[in-house]
Scaffold this active site. Sequence first.
Site, PDB file in Angstrom:
ATOM      1  N   SER B  14      -1.841   8.328  14.072  1.00 21.99           N
ATOM      2  CA  SER B  14      -1.661   8.843  12.723  1.00 21.99           C
ATOM      3  C   SER B  14      -1.852  10.359  12.787  1.00 21.99           C
ATOM      4  CB  SER B  14      -2.662   8.149  11.794  1.00 21.99           C
ATOM      5  OG  SER B  14      -2.420   8.497  10.462  1.00 21.99           O
ATOM      6  N   HIS B  41       1.865   6.384  11.639  1.00 16.50           N
ATOM      7  CA  HIS B  41       1.874   6.532  10.177  1.00 16.50           C
ATOM      8  C   HIS B  41       2.820   7.671   9.797  1.00 16.50           C
ATOM      9  CE1 HIS B  41      -2.367   4.581   9.855  1.00 16.50           C
ATOM     10  NE2 HIS B  41      -1.408   3.706  10.052  1.00 16.50           N
ATOM     11  N   ASP B 134      -6.921   2.055  10.654  1.00 13.76           N
ATOM     12  CA  ASP B 134      -5.832   1.174  11.056  1.00 13.76           C
ATOM     13  C   ASP B 134      -5.720   1.158  12.589  1.00 13.76           C
ATOM     14  OD1 ASP B 134      -3.656  -0.502  10.801  1.00 13.76           O
ATOM     15  OD2 ASP B 134      -2.213   1.122  10.529  1.00 13.76           O
TER      16      ASP B 134
END
Lengths: 276, 190
Positions: B14, B41, B134
């Site tokens: 991310s 992401h 995540d």
Amino acid sequence: MIEDIEINDLRLLTQLVKEKYDYDFSNYAISSFKRRLLRILEIYKFDTFDKLMVKLRNEPSFFKEFLSEITVNVTEMFRDPSMWRELRDKILPTLFQSHESVKIWHAGCSSGEEVYSMAIMLKENGWLDKAKIFATDIDHSILSKAKEGKYAVKNMHELNDKNYFRFGGKSQLSDYYKIEGQNILMDKKLVSNITYMEHNLAGGIAFTKVDLILCRNVLIYFNQNLQNDVFKLLHQSLFNYGYLIVGSKETLVWCDIASKFITVNNEEKIFKKIRD
Amino acid sequence: MFKDKFKAIIIGGSAGSFQVVVRLLAELDEKMDIPIILCLHRLKHVRNGFVEALSIKSKRPIVEPLDKEKIRKGVVYLAPANYHLYVELGNQFAISTDEMVNNSRPAIDLTFDTASYVYKEKALGIILSGANRDGAWGMKRLKERGGYTLVQDPEECTINTMTTAALNITQIDQVLKTDDIIRFLNKELC
């Protein structure tokens, strides 16, 4: 908490559902189907898979809830604004020019956001009265929600208003709804002429012929066998030179009916039927 | 030591991971002809540009897979915007618009979970810099199924929330800086 579901359990469940309720989930895409089942186990606090089986076996009323939870109902208004622009600027002008009335089918309409998007776009271009829209879904309760047109305010501001802006609509999305507490209520006049019907794409039965089908992010939950069958059904349900639009990451190129369509816009996944 | 052991490399990242991924794609040996599956992401409403940006220095082709697309060796796959990316049985991808997980779609947890389900001990998972949790659960699943786990050194990460979260719940096999990740993969997998 259960973290995984055995293939054999999946088989037993689809068998039970087929025999008892006549819905066939055996050709659903496995990863997604498993994920939905795990979600159901969590929501209903079943600590074993067997508890879900028992409930399905003994409580027919539970099946409706099961059906609602097994289908993915995440959708947006004007998702992929560029697709909606293409529809407004290229596809629909052609159709309305050559047809007195244009029939549109939203196959797997879920909570109806795309149906409202369509109605708004048609209205803004003076086409709404000349269009006949069918909106279908496998899940009866989500159809009631679609008809009601009641959505969370939060989603409207964070998602739908922005999509509409990117689409480049002629007004403000807020002109089409009023806020009531935590929800918004869509203007009912938009959908007064729309027919909502329960219909199972996996059931294989065509119910009408139309000029344009939107079936976006629906077939992704099916495996290739079932996709192949459903594409046949969609092909059958289109008039010659009618259009089929699928999600931006879907394609029909590997299906049996592929040669009966041409690609009109690959980026937006717009296909045109060229032969029966 | 691991030559021919792995069937896929699955990478999650991310905030702060873009440059690391660019380096990996530029410097990983071309002899490593397994698929690389990226779940990074990204902005939900921006469909285009990411593949192009990653492609500039990449030695391998990069594509956003279509639903049910076959997984090919030597290709880099990027999870498309606003879809979850699943590895499906039958050597293919599946996508989903399912609810967000960890406030993310695509969610790294789901790509790692489904990939490790299919590849089992032949999965190699890597978690890079990122600002949320995540990927931690997905990495745990991958490890439980016998896969090999690798995490970017939190000290090197622009934001280390993601790598720390992964390290907190799983006994990670290797914690390495970018240079060493590249060196390790080029040495062990080729």
